[in-house]
Scaffold this motif. Structure first.
Motif, PDB file in Angstrom:
ATOM      1  N   ASN A 514       0.836  -1.207   0.000  1.00 62.67           N
ATOM      2  CA  ASN A 514       0.000   0.000   0.000  1.00 62.67           C
ATOM      3  C   ASN A 514       0.875   1.264   0.000  1.00 62.67           C
ATOM      4  O   ASN A 514       0.648   2.189  -0.773  1.00 62.67           O
ATOM      5  CB  ASN A 514      -0.919  -0.044   1.219  1.00 62.67           C
ATOM      6  N   ASN A 518       1.024   3.744  -3.228  1.00 64.58           N
ATOM      7  CA  ASN A 518       0.708   5.163  -3.025  1.00 64.58           C
ATOM      8  C   ASN A 518       1.875   6.036  -3.464  1.00 64.58           C
ATOM      9  O   ASN A 518       1.683   7.079  -4.099  1.00 64.58           O
ATOM     10  CB  ASN A 518       0.399   5.453  -1.555  1.00 64.58           C
ATOM     11  N   ALA A 519       3.110   5.620  -3.098  1.00 67.66           N
ATOM     12  CA  ALA A 519       4.295   6.400  -3.453  1.00 67.66           C
ATOM     13  C   ALA A 519       4.362   6.559  -4.977  1.00 67.66           C
ATOM     14  O   ALA A 519       4.649   7.646  -5.488  1.00 67.66           O
ATOM     15  CB  ALA A 519       5.551   5.721  -2.920  1.00 67.66           C
ATOM     16  N   LYS A 521       1.716   6.205  -7.062  1.00 66.66           N
ATOM     17  CA  LYS A 521       0.524   6.932  -7.509  1.00 66.66           C
ATOM     18  C   LYS A 521       0.643   8.445  -7.267  1.00 66.66           C
ATOM     19  O   LYS A 521       0.280   9.240  -8.124  1.00 66.66           O
ATOM     20  CB  LYS A 521      -0.691   6.369  -6.755  1.00 66.66           C
ATOM     21  N   VAL A 549       3.637  14.617  -4.460  1.00 65.60           N
ATOM     22  CA  VAL A 549       2.820  15.813  -4.197  1.00 65.60           C
ATOM     23  C   VAL A 549       2.775  16.210  -2.715  1.00 65.60           C
ATOM     24  O   VAL A 549       2.471  17.355  -2.389  1.00 65.60           O
ATOM     25  CB  VAL A 549       1.380  15.625  -4.707  1.00 65.60           C
ATOM     26  N   TYR A 564     -10.920   8.645   4.116  1.00 64.09           N
ATOM     27  CA  TYR A 564     -10.414  10.021   4.025  1.00 64.09           C
ATOM     28  C   TYR A 564      -9.369  10.114   2.935  1.00 64.09           C
ATOM     29  O   TYR A 564      -8.418   9.332   2.887  1.00 64.09           O
ATOM     30  CB  TYR A 564      -9.825  10.481   5.369  1.00 64.09           C
ATOM     31  N   ARG A 565      -9.517  11.112   2.068  1.00 66.10           N
ATOM     32  CA  ARG A 565      -8.528  11.392   1.028  1.00 66.10           C
ATOM     33  C   ARG A 565      -8.128  12.851   1.174  1.00 66.10           C
ATOM     34  O   ARG A 565      -8.985  13.703   1.424  1.00 66.10           O
ATOM     35  CB  ARG A 565      -9.126  11.159  -0.354  1.00 66.10           C
ATOM     36  N   HIS A 569      -5.871  16.384  -3.134  1.00 63.54           N
ATOM     37  CA  HIS A 569      -5.676  15.302  -4.109  1.00 63.54           C
ATOM     38  C   HIS A 569      -6.967  14.895  -4.789  1.00 63.54           C
ATOM     39  O   HIS A 569      -6.947  14.131  -5.737  1.00 63.54           O
ATOM     40  CB  HIS A 569      -5.070  14.059  -3.431  1.00 63.54           C
ATOM     41  N   PHE A 577     -10.123   5.093  -2.881  1.00 65.07           N
ATOM     42  CA  PHE A 577     -11.287   5.194  -1.984  1.00 65.07           C
ATOM     43  C   PHE A 577     -10.923   5.666  -0.582  1.00 65.07           C
ATOM     44  O   PHE A 577     -11.783   5.812   0.274  1.00 65.07           O
ATOM     45  CB  PHE A 577     -11.975   3.825  -1.869  1.00 65.07           C
ATOM     46  N   LEU A 581      -4.855   3.175   3.689  1.00 66.61           N
ATOM     47  CA  LEU A 581      -4.101   3.575   4.894  1.00 66.61           C
ATOM     48  C   LEU A 581      -4.875   3.232   6.165  1.00 66.61           C
ATOM     49  O   LEU A 581      -4.278   2.933   7.192  1.00 66.61           O
ATOM     50  CB  LEU A 581      -3.779   5.078   4.870  1.00 66.61           C
ATOM     51  N   TYR A 582      -6.218   3.282   6.071  1.00 71.02           N
ATOM     52  CA  TYR A 582      -7.032   2.922   7.241  1.00 71.02           C
ATOM     53  C   TYR A 582      -6.775   1.459   7.615  1.00 71.02           C
ATOM     54  O   TYR A 582      -6.517   1.131   8.772  1.00 71.02           O
ATOM     55  CB  TYR A 582      -8.515   3.163   6.925  1.00 71.02           C
ATOM     56  N   PHE A 607       6.317   7.680   4.459  1.00 67.43           N
ATOM     57  CA  PHE A 607       5.392   6.890   5.280  1.00 67.43           C
ATOM     58  C   PHE A 607       6.223   5.865   6.030  1.00 67.43           C
ATOM     59  O   PHE A 607       7.190   5.333   5.486  1.00 67.43           O
ATOM     60  CB  PHE A 607       4.351   6.191   4.398  1.00 67.43           C
TER      61      PHE A 607
HETATM   62  P1  ADP Z   1      -6.333   6.041  -1.660  1.00 67.96           P
HETATM   63  O1  ADP Z   1      -4.947   6.227  -2.118  1.00 67.96           O
HETATM   64  O2  ADP Z   1      -6.996   4.903  -2.274  1.00 67.96           O
HETATM   65  O3  ADP Z   1      -7.135   7.290  -1.713  1.00 67.96           O
HETATM   66  P2  ADP Z   1      -5.204   5.523   0.974  1.00 67.96           P
HETATM   67  O4  ADP Z   1      -5.916   5.177   2.213  1.00 67.96           O
HETATM   68  O5  ADP Z   1      -4.117   4.630   0.570  1.00 67.96           O
HETATM   69  O6  ADP Z   1      -6.314   5.666  -0.126  1.00 67.96           O
HETATM   70  O7  ADP Z   1      -4.622   6.980   1.165  1.00 67.96           O
HETATM   71  C1  ADP Z   1      -5.422   7.961   1.748  1.00 67.96           C
HETATM   72  C2  ADP Z   1      -5.023   9.335   1.244  1.00 67.96           C
HETATM   73  O8  ADP Z   1      -3.703   9.657   1.688  1.00 67.96           O
HETATM   74  C3  ADP Z   1      -4.907   9.434  -0.252  1.00 67.96           C
HETATM   75  O9  ADP Z   1      -6.162   9.709  -0.812  1.00 67.96           O
HETATM   76  C4  ADP Z   1      -3.946  10.575  -0.430  1.00 67.96           C
HETATM   77  O10 ADP Z   1      -4.638  11.800  -0.342  1.00 67.96           O
HETATM   78  C5  ADP Z   1      -3.025  10.450   0.754  1.00 67.96           C
HETATM   79  N1  ADP Z   1      -1.758   9.762   0.420  1.00 67.96           N
HETATM   80  C6  ADP Z   1      -1.466   8.469   0.641  1.00 67.96           C
HETATM   81  N2  ADP Z   1      -0.188   8.206   0.243  1.00 67.96           N
HETATM   82  C7  ADP Z   1       0.325   9.354  -0.219  1.00 67.96           C
HETATM   83  C8  ADP Z   1       1.610   9.741  -0.767  1.00 67.96           C
HETATM   84  N3  ADP Z   1       2.596   8.883  -0.903  1.00 67.96           N
HETATM   85  N4  ADP Z   1       1.757  11.035  -1.125  1.00 67.96           N
HETATM   86  C9  ADP Z   1       0.760  11.928  -0.999  1.00 67.96           C
HETATM   87  N5  ADP Z   1      -0.468  11.627  -0.484  1.00 67.96           N
HETATM   88  C10 ADP Z   1      -0.675  10.353  -0.113  1.00 67.96           C
END
Ligand code: ADP
Length: 614
Positions: A514, A518-519, A521, A549, A564-565, A569, A577, A581-582, A607
């Motif tokens: 995850n 995310n890194a 994405k 970002v 939560y997002r 972003h 969704f 992270l949750y 992270f």
């Molecule tokens: P998702 O990526 O599916 O929205 P996550 O629970 O993995 O859900 O992440 C929650 C939120 O955290 C993301 O919507 C994003 O806004 C922020 N986030 C997570 N990882 C990163 C990252 N590497 N850089 C910037 N923002 C991040």
């Protein structure tokens, strides 16, 4: 001409009438002594010894047996100038002079001497007898009376005394100010002049209580001033007794409480508003003491729970809480009381029909001017409908993900079968389409797995299957998998000491994946992602750093919440969704680890999570 020396009294044989005089002298409770014509002390009684604090040396000590004497202005009075000395020297009996005698132990007494000359049969001065009247106590009470009079005179309170028949005998300036009558207008008048007609009975009642010797304290009533206006006063009336303890009258202290009465009325009014406001609210509202005992609750609580107040005017709220949430509620509440922090909890509260509804309770401490918590103000908001909707949504997610699993698995299986079948085909379009099909099928599988995990977490069914494994190996495996599909990024694994952990391998893999996904994405166009493992004393920290970002500081904690997002972003084309992270946070917490982020918007994020070492 020198007068012949008088007979030495102490050499006179103590017989007959002399004996009587001698005994009389000693029996006297007042200090008495005699001097011969030369001022030498001859006779003295025990009261004199007591007063001087020492015994004089007969025939040697002159004028007075005191150790030291002073004038009333505090200056030293030489013994040869004392009233006895003046009387003898000048043949003139000194009267009305006060002196202060100091004993060797420092104690001082105020004395009124009464020296009287003694003459011989030829009329010559043979000596003098002095009576030393101790007036210390009288002086003190004179002083006390003067103080008292000044006090009565200067106070703003009205102080009045009256006989038991209600006739005014004294009237201080405070009474003049409060009631508008001068002392001469009121002394000798009945107290009833001040009492409004409809309260005339009060006087009889007060007199009855006084005759029983009772004190009437802080009796709030109305009295009539000279100008006809009614004044709000607080009365304290106490019986006046004579020295035999017989009640001869009463003293009355009256205080004008018009202003405090006004303030009280305003307070009562605003309390009424607040009470009505609390009753108009749909929430349950209550107030409790610093120790947590509930002392006020609004009508809504009565309607909702049908609760009654306890005998001690408090309320037992524990009976309202659903048994499943009772222990944690009591625990959180005790922590709030001990630390003075806000209490917030979702729990079910029982209705009067014995059903339960979900409520969000919030209790905040209320501090007085000194910063001490004087009460707690609590509200409970009914969130049952929202809660039920969330539960239905969770149910839907759980059912939908279950149902989706089978078709997706078969799509994946068929796409793999097709890929195997056509792996040597020359048809590039077919091969490309099959590769894309597999990527999308994988994404759907991940999503469905996430949803299933989420519903398991919600239902408290997330199971951990722990084993001991090398975390560095796991990191390398996941990095190679993700590197395969992330062709635009370079994932670097920093060298580190190998560390074993005892954890659920599959779930920890999901957390690392995850972080890495995310890194990738959230750092479009940035190539490098670094993964490092940093062993501590008893833990290991895994970090994933990107140059993407980033996240605003105020959202660092929130991104670990369900769905939560980060706000900034949501406009980017990053799909998601907000559950990854949750789930990661839930997994790490269940391993007694820590999870978090360090990030600066526009610069990138790191992270991390920690796990105990095996
Ligand atoms: P998702 O990526 O599916 O929205 P996550 O629970 O993995 O859900 O992440 C929650 C939120 O955290 C993301 O919507 C994003 O806004 C922020 N986030 C997570 N990882 C990163 C990252 N590497 N850089 C910037 N923002 C991040």
């Amino acid at each position: 001409m020198q007068s012949p020396s008088p007979p030495d009294i102490n050499t006179i044989p103590v017989t007959g009438s002399n004996l009587l005089a001698h005994q009389l002298l000693h029996a006297l409770p007042v200090a008495v002594y005699t001097c011969d014509a030369g001022g030498y002390i001859q006779l003295y009684n025990s009261a004199a010894i007591e007063l001087w604090g020492k015994e004089p040396v007969r025939g040697k000590d002159q004028w007075c047996g005191s150790w030291k004497i002073y004038k009333t202005d505090g200056s030293l009075l030489p013994l040869e100038e004392c009233p006895m000395a003046i009387t003898l020297k000048e043949g003139k009996e000194v009267r009305d002079v006060e002196i202060i005698i100091e004993k060797p132990n420092g104690e001082r007494r105020t004395i009124m001497p009464y020296p009287q000359l003694i003459f011989d049969e030829l009329g010559r001065i043979a000596g003098a007898i002095n009576m030393l009247m101790d007036i210390t106590e009288t002086k003190k009470s004179e002083k006390d009376i003067a103080w008292l009079a000044a006090l009565i005179h200067s106070t703003d309170d009205a102080i009045i005394s009256k006989t038991l028949n209600g006739i005014i005998t004294s009237w201080n300036p405070g009474a003049e100010k409060l009631f508008g009558y001068k002392a001469e207008e009121m002394i000798g008048q009945p107290i009833t002049r001040l009492i409004p007609q409809d309260r005339i009975d009060e006087e009889t009642h007060i007199i009855q209580r006084l005759t029983r010797g009772e004190l009437v304290e802080h009796f709030n009533t109305l009295r009539l001033a000279k100008n006809g206006k009614l004044i709000n006063i607080s009365l304290t009336i106490s019986p006046i007794k004579n020295n035999k303890g017989i009640i001869i009258g009463a003293s009355k202290i009256a205080r004008d409480i018009t202003r405090s009465k006004l303030a009280e009325d305003r307070l009562r009014q605003s309390e009424k508003y607040l009470n009505e406001l609390a009753n108009a609210m749909s929430q349950l509202v209550w107030i409790s003491r610093p120790d947590g005992k509930v002392v006020y609750f609004n009508d809504r609580i009565l309607e909702y729970a049908g609760m009654e107040k306890l005998d001690d005017d408090t309320w037992d709220w524990k009976g309202l809480i659903h048994p499943d949430e009772l222990a944690s509620t009591v625990q959180d509440w005790n922590i709030a009381i001990a630390t003075g922090s806000v209490f917030a909890k979702e729990h079910r509260l029982q209705t009067k029909e014995a059903t339960y509804r979900w409520h969000l309770s919030r209790i905040i401490p209320y501090e007085d001017e000194e910063g001490n918590i004087s009460k707690w103000i609590g509200t409970a908001t009914d969130i049952d409908d929202i809660k039920q909707m969330i539960l239905r949504k969770d149910d839907f997610l759980s059912v939908a993900s279950h149902e989706l699993r089978t078709p997706i698995t078969s799509i994946k299986a068929y796409s793999q079968l097709l890929m195997n079948t056509y792996q040597h085909s020359q048809d590039e379009f077919l091969k490309n389409a099959l590769a894309k099909l597999e990527i999308q099928a994988n994404k759907m599988t991940n999503l469905v797995t996430d949803f299933l995990k989420l519903s398991k977490i919600e239902a408290g069914k997330l199971q951990l299957n722990k084993e001991t494994f090398c975390i560095n190996e796991l990191v390398n495996e996941i990095v190679s998998d993700i590197q395969l599909v992330s062709v635009n990024h370079k994932i670097i694994v920093a060298d580190s000491e190998r560390v074993n952990v005892t954890a659920d391998r599959e779930k920890i893999a999901q957390v690392i994946a995850n972080f890495l996904n995310n890194a990738v994405k959230y750092s479009p166009g940035e190539e490098q992602i670094v993964v490092s493992s940093e062993p501590g004393n008893s833990t290991i920290t895994i970090k994933v750093t990107d140059k993407g970002v980033g996240i605003k500081p105020e959202e660092h904690r929130r991104i670990f919440e369900r769905f939560y997002r980060a706000k900034s972003h949501r406009n980017f084309p990053f799909s998601g969704f907000g559950i990854g992270l949750y789930i990661s946070a839930e997994i790490i917490q269940r391993h007694n680890g820590e999870i978090g982020v360090n990030s600066e918007e526009g610069k990138g994020s790191t992270f991390y999570f920690t796990l105990p070492q095996a």
